[in-house]
Design an enzyme around this catalytic site. Structure first.
Site, short mmCIF file in Angstrom:
data_model
loop_
_atom_site.label_atom_id
_atom_site.label_comp_id
_atom_site.label_asym_id
_atom_site.label_seq_id
_atom_site.Cartn_x
_atom_site.Cartn_y
_atom_site.Cartn_z
N THR A 164 -11.63 -14.96 -13.64
CA THR A 164 -10.76 -15.62 -14.59
C THR A 164 -11.41 -16.92 -15.06
O THR A 164 -12.52 -17.27 -14.65
CB THR A 164 -9.39 -15.94 -13.96
OG1 THR A 164 -9.55 -17.00 -13.01
CG2 THR A 164 -8.80 -14.72 -13.27
N SER A 190 0.81 -1.22 0.00
CA SER A 190 0.00 0.00 0.00
C SER A 190 0.85 1.27 0.00
O SER A 190 0.60 2.20 0.74
CB SER A 190 -0.93 -0.01 1.23
OG SER A 190 -1.95 0.95 1.12
N LYS A 193 -17.43 31.34 -22.96
CA LYS A 193 -17.42 30.20 -23.88
C LYS A 193 -16.22 29.35 -23.50
O LYS A 193 -15.10 29.61 -23.96
CB LYS A 193 -17.33 30.67 -25.34
CG LYS A 193 -18.53 31.48 -25.81
CD LYS A 193 -18.32 31.93 -27.25
CE LYS A 193 -19.50 32.77 -27.74
NZ LYS A 193 -19.28 33.28 -29.12
N GLY A 207 -6.03 -5.31 -11.80
CA GLY A 207 -4.82 -4.51 -11.80
C GLY A 207 -4.14 -4.45 -13.15
O GLY A 207 -4.71 -4.77 -14.20
N ASN A 261 2.92 4.43 -5.24
CA ASN A 261 3.90 4.25 -6.32
C ASN A 261 3.89 5.41 -7.31
O ASN A 261 4.91 5.69 -7.94
CB ASN A 261 3.72 2.90 -7.03
CG ASN A 261 2.30 2.63 -7.45
OD1 ASN A 261 1.40 3.42 -7.17
ND2 ASN A 261 2.08 1.52 -8.12
N CYS A 262 2.76 6.10 -7.45
CA CYS A 262 2.73 7.25 -8.36
C CYS A 262 3.54 8.43 -7.80
O CYS A 262 3.86 9.36 -8.54
CB CYS A 262 1.30 7.69 -8.62
SG CYS A 262 0.32 6.45 -9.51
N TYR A 264 -18.34 29.39 -14.47
CA TYR A 264 -17.59 30.48 -15.10
C TYR A 264 -17.42 31.65 -14.16
O TYR A 264 -18.35 32.15 -13.55
CB TYR A 264 -18.31 30.96 -16.37
CG TYR A 264 -17.83 32.32 -16.83
CD1 TYR A 264 -16.50 32.51 -17.20
CD2 TYR A 264 -18.68 33.43 -16.84
CE1 TYR A 264 -16.03 33.75 -17.59
CE2 TYR A 264 -18.22 34.68 -17.24
CZ TYR A 264 -16.89 34.83 -17.61
OH TYR A 264 -16.44 36.06 -17.99
#
Length: 544
Positions: free
Chosen positions: A268, A38, A430, A277, A41-42, A422
């Site tokens: 599976t 856990s 826009k 994963g 990793n990012c 906005y």
């Protein structure tokens, strides 16, 4: 009942903790061959760069904390080396002692992820991937002993590779980026990747494209083009492939991508065995075919869904994968979703292309950042096929809106009808997403016709007259060879100069070109607008 989970990072731990919340009485065992579970990793590259200063920040949970809060048995440095789906057992190896033991299960979840592709051939230089906390520790150890401005080679110009480049640069390293591909960030189309390459070179990154590492000697990495570069460290980031060998050895079916084949509920081919994963096939949003998408968001979501299925909860069929991704590099944000144009061409799928160059918010409010957007649309049904955005602030917001629109089945023209928040410091009346919808609507209705940057040369060879409708100052600063300058505000009075020939008009980014094309069309000319204008053409030619 006992559930065994193979792999203790994103998908595996999401399955384990969700399963505990649903079933207090089940025995849950997690086997992780690495030293940590856990972990973020990012965030690993950003600890290398010092953006995340504390190593402990990456460790979201420990075996002890998971046991205390969730009563989950977590065994690190333990590898499952065999699965017997008939006997419902796994063989577990203690990597510290080398001893094997057989463990029974009622339900099994394979979340073994992906592994790095075969590494660069540089045995005399320390070479590490960037996929675990141990990798980061090893990289930082090398850099600590390397002195000031160490020379580092990064192999691979994908997302992880560019994150490594930026963070090694921030650490003070002199970085060479090596890639076998002819462009950085292969998921982007060439004209969208060209600004990223310019950004890297502007940061004094030595970018070597179309080459590979073929060997090394002390302090030197040898490249396939015959050149050598100095290096004290090689970071291998050239991609991953599914870690599916364990499943294959157990007789579990693999798909055509090499990932583990699963149904819509992640089951599976083996009874009571699920897989989730990065090592598992997903279903693609655009054409429904099997695909590999290695994203943490999908891994976490699918791990949660597996837990629901194990306990017999409400069925949650996996939705098709969009492949939404984002990257920050040297102050620029790169984001994408769906397919790129190259993939659509290779698959023979019809598509319409829209390039725009809006600002992140109202240009009269200080601090607006430019961005380049590419939208790909099915001309037959107006379905959004993909998008790419490169720019500063606001890129993340726009790619997420487009991703939601794709997931919801909104058409490209429907983007014009979205009611988005906005205020001048956040957007425009826009919004750039609305503008994509307006352009899509004009193209779908035949109100305007466009030419792509890579089609321009052929169109001119076939006799089209190229008119640059920018100001004389803009034209003098840089122009497309063979173009003629007639500013848009003079076009109405001078349109008879264009003779009886097809006309392609362009401005800087496309908006004035659209005005010119509409004017000329109504005055009887065969007029088309260069999509994305001079800016897109210049980026495309830089990549060609």
């Amino acid at each position: 009942m006992r559930t065994i989970i193979i792999g203790g990072v994103a998908a595996g731990m999401s399955a384990a903790t969700r399963l505990r919340r649903l079933d207090e009485h089940r025995r849950i065992s997690v086997y992780e061959r690495g030293a940590h579970v856990s972990f973020a990793n990012c965030g690993l590259p950003y600890h290398v760069g010092g953006v995340i200063p504390e190593r402990s920040s990456l460790l979201l949970q420990t075996p002890e904390s998971l046991a205390s809060r969730f009563a989950i048995e977590v065994h690190v440095r333990h590898e499952v080396v065999a699965i017997d789906s008939s006997a419902r057992t796994v063989t577990v190896r203690d990597l510290e002692t080398g001893a094997d033991r057989i463990e029974p299960y009622d339900d099994l979840v394979i979340a073994s992820g992906a592994t790095a592709r075969p590494g660069a051939s540089a045995p005399s230089i320390p070479t590490h991937t960037l996929r675990s906390v141990d990798d980061v520790d090893d990289i930082l150890d090398v850099l600590a002993d390397a002195g000031k401005e160490p020379r580092v080679v990064v192999v691979g110009a994908g997302f992880i590779g560019l994150e490594a480049v930026e963070n090694l640069h921030a650490r003070g390293a002199r970085v060479t980026l090596v890639s076998r591909g002819r462009q950085v960030l292969s998921p982007l189309d060439p004209e969208m990747a060209a600004p990223v390459l310019a950004l890297l070179r502007g940061a004094e990154i030595d970018v070597r494209l179309g080459v590979t590492i073929v060997g090394a000697s002390p302090g030197l990495v040898h490249l396939s083009d015959g050149e050598s570069v100095e290096a004290v460290l090689v970071v291998e980031a050239s991609g991953v492939h599914p870690n599916a060998a364990l499943a294959e050895a157990a007789g579990i079916r693999l798909g055509e991508t090499g990932g583990i084949a699963v149904d819509s509920r992640h089951r599976t081919s083996a009874p009571r065995v699920w897989a989730v994963g990065d090592g598992v096939e997903k279903r693609d949003h655009v054409d429904g075919t099997p695909t590999l998408v290695t994203m943490a968001g999908l891994a976490n979501r699918h791990g949660r869904a597996v837990a629901d299925d194990i306990v017999g909860g409400e069925p949650h069929d996996a939705v098709p994968a969009l492949g939404t991704a984002i990257l920050g590099v040297f102050g620029t944000t790169v984001a994408l979703v769906g397919w790129n144009e190259r993939r659509l061409v290779a698959a023979g799928l019809p598509h319409r292309v829209i390039h725009t160059h809006p600002a992140s918010h109202a240009t009269y409010y200080p601090g607006a950042d430019p961005m380049a957007i590419k939208l790909l649309v099915d001309p037959e049904n107006d379905r959004i096929l993909g998008a790419q955005i490169v720019g500063g602030a606001g890129v993340d917001k726009r790619i997420d809106i487009i991703a939601v629109a794709m997931a919801a089945g909104l058409t490209a023209t429907a983007l014009s009808q979205l009611e988005l928040a906005y205020a001048p410091q956040y957007g425009s009346a826009k919004d750039p997403v609305n503008m994509l919808g307006y352009v899509a609507e004009n193209l779908a209705g035949g109100i305007t016709r466009t030419v792509q940057w890579h089609e321009l040369a052929s169109a001119v060879e076939d006799g089209a007259l190229l008119i640059d409708v920018r100001t004389p100052a803009e034209y003098a600063a840089g122009a497309i060879p063979g173009s003629r300058n007639i500013p848009v505000d003079e076009l109405r009075a001078r349109h008879e100069e264009l003779l009886d020939r097809p006309v392609i008009v362009h401005c800087q980014v496309g908006q004035r070109g659209h005005i010119a094309a509409r004017l000329l069309t109504q005055l009887g000319h065969d007029a088309r607008n260069l999509d994305g204008g001079y800016r897109t053409w210049a980026a495309g030619m830089a990549a060609a």
